[in-house]
Write a protein that holds these residues in place. Sequence first.
Motif, PDB file in Angstrom:
ATOM      1  N   PRO A 350       0.817  -1.224   0.000  1.00 49.02           N
ATOM      2  CA  PRO A 350       0.000   0.000   0.000  1.00 49.02           C
ATOM      3  C   PRO A 350       0.846   1.268   0.000  1.00 49.02           C
ATOM      4  O   PRO A 350       0.384   2.320  -0.468  1.00 49.02           O
ATOM      5  N   ASP A 351       2.083   1.191   0.512  1.00 47.42           N
ATOM      6  CA  ASP A 351       2.971   2.356   0.521  1.00 47.42           C
ATOM      7  C   ASP A 351       3.703   2.539  -0.795  1.00 47.42           C
ATOM      8  O   ASP A 351       4.490   3.478  -0.946  1.00 47.42           O
ATOM      9  N   GLY A 352       3.495   1.616  -1.754  1.00 49.21           N
ATOM     10  CA  GLY A 352       4.152   1.741  -3.046  1.00 49.21           C
ATOM     11  C   GLY A 352       5.489   1.021  -3.146  1.00 49.21           C
ATOM     12  O   GLY A 352       6.169   1.141  -4.173  1.00 49.21           O
ATOM     13  N   ASN A 353       5.875   0.299  -2.111  1.00 48.23           N
ATOM     14  CA  ASN A 353       7.127  -0.452  -2.170  1.00 48.23           C
ATOM     15  C   ASN A 353       6.955  -1.708  -3.025  1.00 48.23           C
ATOM     16  O   ASN A 353       5.893  -2.341  -3.015  1.00 48.23           O
ATOM     17  N   VAL A 354       8.015  -2.082  -3.740  1.00 47.77           N
ATOM     18  CA  VAL A 354       7.991  -3.265  -4.597  1.00 47.77           C
ATOM     19  C   VAL A 354       8.773  -4.391  -3.928  1.00 47.77           C
ATOM     20  O   VAL A 354       9.904  -4.189  -3.485  1.00 47.77           O
ATOM     21  N   ILE A 355       8.161  -5.564  -3.857  1.00 49.87           N
ATOM     22  CA  ILE A 355       8.806  -6.752  -3.294  1.00 49.87           C
ATOM     23  C   ILE A 355       8.947  -7.783  -4.410  1.00 49.87           C
ATOM     24  O   ILE A 355       7.947  -8.308  -4.902  1.00 49.87           O
ATOM     25  N   ASN A 356      10.165  -8.032  -4.827  1.00 48.51           N
ATOM     26  CA  ASN A 356      10.405  -8.991  -5.902  1.00 48.51           C
ATOM     27  C   ASN A 356      10.122 -10.415  -5.427  1.00 48.51           C
ATOM     28  O   ASN A 356      10.525 -10.807  -4.328  1.00 48.51           O
ATOM     29  N   LEU A 357       9.472 -11.200  -6.277  1.00 47.92           N
ATOM     30  CA  LEU A 357       9.122 -12.572  -5.935  1.00 47.92           C
ATOM     31  C   LEU A 357       9.883 -13.588  -6.788  1.00 47.92           C
ATOM     32  O   LEU A 357      10.566 -14.453  -6.274  1.00 47.92           O
ATOM     33  N   ILE A 358       9.771 -13.492  -8.099  1.00 45.64           N
ATOM     34  CA  ILE A 358      10.413 -14.478  -8.982  1.00 45.64           C
ATOM     35  C   ILE A 358      10.603 -13.868 -10.365  1.00 45.64           C
ATOM     36  O   ILE A 358       9.759 -13.107 -10.837  1.00 45.64           O
ATOM     37  N   LYS A 359      11.698 -14.221 -11.005  1.00 46.22           N
ATOM     38  CA  LYS A 359      11.959 -13.781 -12.381  1.00 46.22           C
ATOM     39  C   LYS A 359      12.759 -14.883 -13.078  1.00 46.22           C
ATOM     40  O   LYS A 359      13.854 -15.238 -12.635  1.00 46.22           O
ATOM     41  N   ILE A 360      12.179 -15.425 -14.142  1.00 44.07           N
ATOM     42  CA  ILE A 360      12.845 -16.454 -14.938  1.00 44.07           C
ATOM     43  C   ILE A 360      12.839 -15.975 -16.387  1.00 44.07           C
ATOM     44  O   ILE A 360      11.780 -15.889 -17.014  1.00 44.07           O
ATOM     45  N   ASP A 361      14.008 -15.655 -16.895  1.00 37.76           N
ATOM     46  CA  ASP A 361      14.106 -15.103 -18.250  1.00 37.76           C
ATOM     47  C   ASP A 361      14.073 -16.182 -19.327  1.00 37.76           C
ATOM     48  O   ASP A 361      13.697 -15.897 -20.467  1.00 37.76           O
ATOM     49  N   ALA A 362      14.492 -17.385 -18.999  1.00 40.05           N
ATOM     50  CA  ALA A 362      14.498 -18.483 -19.970  1.00 40.05           C
ATOM     51  C   ALA A 362      13.764 -19.670 -19.341  1.00 40.05           C
ATOM     52  O   ALA A 362      14.378 -20.493 -18.660  1.00 40.05           O
ATOM     53  N   TRP A 363      12.464 -19.740 -19.552  1.00 38.62           N
ATOM     54  CA  TRP A 363      11.651 -20.788 -18.951  1.00 38.62           C
ATOM     55  C   TRP A 363      12.099 -22.166 -19.427  1.00 38.62           C
ATOM     56  O   TRP A 363      12.314 -22.377 -20.621  1.00 38.62           O
ATOM     57  N   ASP A 364      12.249 -23.086 -18.494  1.00 35.73           N
ATOM     58  CA  ASP A 364      12.635 -24.462 -18.810  1.00 35.73           C
ATOM     59  C   ASP A 364      11.590 -25.384 -18.196  1.00 35.73           C
ATOM     60  O   ASP A 364      11.545 -25.561 -16.980  1.00 35.73           O
ATOM     61  N   TYR A 365      10.766 -25.968 -19.054  1.00 36.99           N
ATOM     62  CA  TYR A 365       9.692 -26.828 -18.570  1.00 36.99           C
ATOM     63  C   TYR A 365      10.217 -27.996 -17.746  1.00 36.99           C
ATOM     64  O   TYR A 365       9.546 -28.479 -16.827  1.00 36.99           O
ATOM     65  N   ASN A 366      11.427 -28.456 -18.047  1.00 40.41           N
ATOM     66  CA  ASN A 366      11.990 -29.625 -17.371  1.00 40.41           C
ATOM     67  C   ASN A 366      12.519 -29.318 -15.978  1.00 40.41           C
ATOM     68  O   ASN A 366      12.880 -30.236 -15.245  1.00 40.41           O
ATOM     69  N   TRP A 367      12.592 -28.040 -15.618  1.00 38.05           N
ATOM     70  CA  TRP A 367      13.097 -27.680 -14.287  1.00 38.05           C
ATOM     71  C   TRP A 367      12.163 -26.659 -13.658  1.00 38.05           C
ATOM     72  O   TRP A 367      12.351 -25.455 -13.776  1.00 38.05           O
ATOM     73  N   GLN A 368      11.133 -27.184 -12.988  1.00 39.02           N
ATOM     74  CA  GLN A 368      10.172 -26.346 -12.286  1.00 39.02           C
ATOM     75  C   GLN A 368      10.333 -26.613 -10.797  1.00 39.02           C
ATOM     76  O   GLN A 368      10.176 -27.738 -10.337  1.00 39.02           O
TER      77      GLN A 368
END
Length: 427
Positions: A350-368
């Motif tokens: 609500p204060d406008g702060n950003v909390i990073n959760l996950i970022k995957i630039d090259a999705w690999d179906y075999n490794w989830q």
Amino acid sequence: MKKGLLEFVLLWLLTAPEMVAQIPTYTTDIQPILAQHCAPCHHPGGLGPFSLLTYEDVVKRGKFVAKVTQIRYMPPFPADREFQHYANERGLSETEISTIQAWVRGGMVRGVQGMGQRAGGRGQGVEGSSTDNEPSALTPLPPARTPDLVLRMKPYGIRGDAREDFRYFHVPMGLTQDIWVEAIEFVPGNRKLLHHSRLMIDSTGTMAGIDGITEEDPRLRDFQKTPLADEFLYGWVPGNDRVTFPDGAAKRIRAGSDLILNIHYSPSAKADQDQSEVRLYFARKPVERVVKTLTLTENNVTNQPFQLPANAKPTFYMNYGPLPDTVRLLSVLPHMHRLGKSVRAFAITPDGNVINLIKIDAWDYNWQLSYFFKEPLVLPKGATIIAEASYDNTDQNPLNPNRPARTVGYGWNSTDEMMNLVFYYIK
């Protein structure tokens, strides 16, 4: 002339040990790296397709190991570790990668047995009593914790009709009292054909008839009317073999409950067998917080409909919130199929702060994986979770299961697509 030759010999004698010392050896330099980063999966019976426990194992795949570690394909950890850090993150340092490269270039020297010792104590994986004629085995892995409860489904005969197979299985748990579970492991009985599995808990005692039925069975609708005690105890996908909750946090399973498995088998032209099992590990310390599950699905996509036109590269967005209460996120598990290319999720307070959760630039179906945060991430009341995922549904995508490309929508089949974010959380 003799004086010059003598000086050269003396210089060589003085520098030769240093030159030799600069060449990495298996026992001193490579073995400890593999013991820490590779052996947990690459051992007989492990997740890896081959063992890396001995010098003989490693040297015949030395160039391959050097290649996949150099490009950071192995050890697998698709998430961006600069975007967010995780308790279960893995990966080699630049120094470790360079050491492997130098070892391969130097001829993959074995080294002297028992020399894998470093300052501070015995090196990882060295059998001090080995001789040059004995296998150079890594120190055996620490004894695995024995599961407190093993639940095995009845043997199932996989059809050989080259069709997707979605089945439900009912597994009695035989619980006479409540249990608190701090770790859950799924062991596929057929890794080749098992696409994914979802574990659920029924506490009504009325679901035994669901055992073995297909999703096409009209009786399934009647079973789905029964409210489940836990609609997502755990989800197995390739690479996500086990989840372990932090100390003091656990899932509660009530006495009299039964396990429901929803398993997807990939098409096979040959009949086969499966008898998968679930291993539960009870909490060893007092449980202070109950672990719950939050699942964001295609229904949370803001730019509906969730459809991927043929020969298009669409991006979809999710918005979930504002949260009615403060929660502490333990982990995040993104899920897409083979058309997925990238995914990113974060929260805005609500204060406008950003909390990073996950970022995957090259999705690999075999490794989830279930990515567990180093510390629970506090999302205050009123926070909103935002996510975006990109897909490639073109003929140029070599992973596209549809030839030619066709319009694809939501579905559990491997030829369909999904956009999920699964969170474990506590309050």
